[in-house]
Design a protein around this motif. Structure first.
Motif, short mmCIF file in Angstrom:
data_model
loop_
_atom_site.label_atom_id
_atom_site.label_comp_id
_atom_site.label_asym_id
_atom_site.label_seq_id
_atom_site.Cartn_x
_atom_site.Cartn_y
_atom_site.Cartn_z
N PHE A 96 -45.94 -29.33 -2.73
CA PHE A 96 -45.49 -28.05 -2.10
C PHE A 96 -44.21 -27.91 -2.38
CE2 PHE A 96 -49.91 -28.26 -0.22
CZ PHE A 96 -50.39 -26.95 -0.48
N ILE A 97 -43.24 -29.12 -1.96
CA ILE A 97 -41.98 -29.12 -2.07
C ILE A 97 -41.43 -28.67 -3.48
CG2 ILE A 97 -40.08 -30.82 -2.03
CD1 ILE A 97 -40.82 -29.87 0.80
N LYS A 98 -42.33 -29.70 -4.43
CA LYS A 98 -41.76 -29.16 -5.81
C LYS A 98 -41.94 -27.78 -6.21
CE LYS A 98 -42.91 -33.86 -7.23
NZ LYS A 98 -44.00 -34.82 -8.04
N CYS A 99 -43.25 -27.18 -5.85
CA CYS A 99 -43.68 -25.88 -6.09
C CYS A 99 -42.47 -24.82 -5.64
CB CYS A 99 -44.87 -25.39 -5.56
SG CYS A 99 -46.38 -26.34 -6.69
N SER A 100 -42.33 -25.06 -4.20
CA SER A 100 -41.32 -24.05 -3.49
C SER A 100 -39.79 -24.19 -4.08
CB SER A 100 -41.04 -24.65 -2.22
OG SER A 100 -40.67 -25.71 -1.88
N ASN A 101 -39.41 -25.35 -4.78
CA ASN A 101 -38.06 -25.43 -5.22
C ASN A 101 -38.15 -24.68 -6.72
OD1 ASN A 101 -36.91 -27.06 -3.64
ND2 ASN A 101 -37.14 -28.93 -4.45
N VAL A 102 -39.31 -24.61 -7.51
CA VAL A 102 -39.36 -23.93 -8.53
C VAL A 102 -39.24 -22.43 -8.29
CG1 VAL A 102 -40.72 -23.17 -10.43
CG2 VAL A 102 -40.55 -25.63 -9.77
N ILE A 103 -40.03 -21.97 -7.40
CA ILE A 103 -40.12 -20.72 -6.87
C ILE A 103 -38.57 -20.07 -6.42
CG2 ILE A 103 -41.09 -18.94 -5.42
CD1 ILE A 103 -43.63 -20.52 -5.55
N THR A 104 -38.07 -20.88 -5.31
CA THR A 104 -36.97 -20.47 -4.72
C THR A 104 -35.77 -20.26 -5.92
OG1 THR A 104 -36.33 -22.57 -4.20
CG2 THR A 104 -37.38 -21.14 -2.69
N CYS A 105 -35.68 -21.35 -6.92
CA CYS A 105 -34.60 -21.36 -7.91
C CYS A 105 -34.81 -20.06 -8.69
CB CYS A 105 -34.88 -22.66 -8.82
SG CYS A 105 -34.28 -24.12 -8.03
N LYS A 106 -36.04 -19.61 -9.11
CA LYS A 106 -36.21 -18.43 -10.06
C LYS A 106 -35.80 -17.33 -9.18
CE LYS A 106 -39.94 -20.49 -12.91
NZ LYS A 106 -41.25 -20.08 -13.34
N VAL A 107 -36.18 -17.38 -7.89
CA VAL A 107 -35.85 -16.07 -7.21
C VAL A 107 -34.53 -16.09 -7.07
CG1 VAL A 107 -36.33 -14.73 -4.91
CG2 VAL A 107 -38.21 -16.15 -6.23
N CYS A 108 -33.71 -17.15 -6.64
CA CYS A 108 -32.34 -16.93 -6.31
C CYS A 108 -31.46 -16.32 -7.73
CB CYS A 108 -31.88 -18.33 -5.86
SG CYS A 108 -32.34 -18.80 -4.41
N ARG A 109 -32.01 -16.82 -8.86
CA ARG A 109 -31.14 -16.40 -10.06
C ARG A 109 -31.14 -15.01 -10.17
NH1 ARG A 109 -33.53 -21.28 -13.78
NH2 ARG A 109 -32.50 -23.04 -12.72
N LYS A 110 -32.40 -14.44 -9.65
CA LYS A 110 -32.52 -12.90 -9.75
C LYS A 110 -31.98 -12.28 -8.68
CE LYS A 110 -36.72 -13.16 -12.80
NZ LYS A 110 -38.09 -12.89 -13.15
N SER A 111 -31.51 -12.83 -7.64
CA SER A 111 -30.68 -12.37 -6.44
C SER A 111 -31.82 -11.76 -5.91
CB SER A 111 -29.71 -11.05 -7.07
OG SER A 111 -28.67 -11.91 -7.53
N VAL A 112 -32.90 -12.09 -5.61
CA VAL A 112 -34.06 -11.70 -4.69
C VAL A 112 -34.21 -12.63 -3.74
CG1 VAL A 112 -36.32 -10.97 -4.63
CG2 VAL A 112 -34.95 -10.29 -6.65
#
Length: 409
Positions: free
Chosen positions: A335-351
């Motif tokens: 879950f830690i790995k998945c959350s890092n992947v998700i938050t990185c993609k979301v952060c780059r799109k400023s969401v």
């Protein structure tokens, strides 16, 4: 001058001929009725044909006045209107000249022969059409018109699959109960279902009508009404609140575990879902032949809400663990790995739809001993926020499109 003299002469010439006038009095009508029913010995128990081996043809049309009520729970359609029946009575003919040029009569319906037409698929009692105070219209050539006005209640099978975007097809079956087609031939008239005096219903829209005759030996005609529900009331009062509740259910994962309100929030949304399911169940017929897509949608959302309640309680338990006593396994590290992947993609799109992991967690290379249980709970929140969001949106979209498109067929 000569022209006026000629015109006057012509007028005097025509006025000199005795003029035959007809003055129809009550005595004349009484004499005609006496002639038909006493002198001629009219018997209403005999089919009005001199050749009793043939069938009497009756033309039938239905004039629909309004759809009063359509109860899905009882599968009952209540309408008002009248059946227009026309036939030729060979024993009700007379010579106009012998009766002061009387061309037509009004006779009580119970005084002459009439087919015992009734609604076969009636919802309540089985009764004949018309009443003793109604009259039939009879012409000198034996044509009889019978227009019995009546409020009818018929059974109608309800298909609730696409509720509240459903379309229901109800059929009215009129039969001459005592006769077969070899005795009475009921034919649909040229008009079928007439809507000249139809008044629109606030809940149901009449989209199509049709009429047909039976192909069997039964003397019967069928009138079909296709009704489409007006869904605005249910959309505003049920569907939209249910969708909003489904979205609120997802935001359980936004609340911090430390707030202490997660479990109560999730249970409140769950109970609200259950209330709407009860409301919809009360509005639908109690049968198991078909199932409403709206009920299916609510069950899917309640299942999701149940899962969220269980997960919220489990996360409260995880957040109180001590990493030194209960080490974090590889499954939780996923879950830690998945959350890092998700938050990185979301952060780059400023969401930023969810809480991001703490900066301490994001900087780590995530070895097993460097992550705490609150970090695991936070990662689970991020992962399941997006999973439940996608699940809710796809379920709402798919069931909504199927219900709207299926209800139009």
């Amino acid at each position: 001058m000569n022209f006026y003299i000629l015109l006057t002469s012509l007028l005097l010439f025509f006025m000199s001929f005795p003029m035959m006038t007809y003055c129809q009095s009550g005595t004349d009508v009484s004499a005609l009725l006496t002639h038909l029913f006493t002198t001629e010995g009219y018997n209403k128990k005999v089919r009005p044909l001199k050749d009793q081996t043939t069938a009497i043809e009756i033309r039938v049309d239905y004039f629909l006045n309004s759809v009063i009520d359509f109860s899905e729970q009882e599968e009952n359609l209540k309408i008002s209107g009248f059946l227009s029946c026309t036939w030729v009575d060979e024993y009700l003919k007379w010579d106009n000249a012998s009766f002061s040029n009387i061309h037509e009569l009004f006779i009580p319906q119970d005084d002459i022969w009439k087919p015992d037409i009734s609604l076969r698929n009636t919802f309540k009692s089985f009764t004949g059409l018309g009443a003793s105070y109604l009259n039939v219209f009879v012409t000198s050539n034996g044509v009889v018109e019978w227009n019995p006005y009546q409020v009818l209640e018929s059974t109608c099978s309800v298909d609730i699959t696409f509720f509240p975007f459903d379309t229901q097809i109800c059929e009215l079956k009129f039969t001459a109960w005592s006769y077969t087609q070899s005795h009475v031939d009921l034919d649909v008239g040229s008009k079928g279902v007439q809507l000249e005096e139809y008044v629109e219903n606030s809940e149901w829209e009449l989209v199509q009508t049709s009429a047909r005759e039976t192909n069997t030996d039964e003397a019967a005609v069928f009138f079909t009404l296709k009704l489409k529900r007006r869904p605005n009331f249910y959309v505003l009062n049920i569907i939209v609140p249910v969708i909003f509740l489904s979205l609120l259910d997802i935001f359980v994962f936004i609340l911090p575990v430390s707030s202490g309100e997660r479990a109560s929030y999730a249970i409140t949304v769950f109970l609200s879902m259950a209330v709407f399911l009860t409301i919809i169940a009360a509005a639908l017929p109690q049968n198991s032949v078909t199932t409403s897509l709206l009920s299916v949608y609510l069950m899917l959302m309640i299942s999701l809400s149940t899962f969220i309640v269980i997960l919220s309680i489990a996360e409260l338990r995880l957040a109180t663990r001590d990493v030194n006593i209960q080490p974090i396994g590889k499954g939780f590290m996923f879950f830690i790995k998945c959350s890092n992947v998700i938050t990185c993609k979301v952060c780059r799109k400023s969401v930023a739809p969810t809480r991001q992991l703490s900066s301490k967690v994001k900087k780590r290379n995530l070895p097993d001993g460097s992550v705490t249980w609150p970090d695991i709970v936070e990662a689970i929140d991020i992962v399941f926020f997006w999973i439940t969001m996608i699940y809710t949106l796809l379920t709402t979209l798919i069931i909504g499109v199927v219900a709207v498109n299926g209800g139009d067929t």
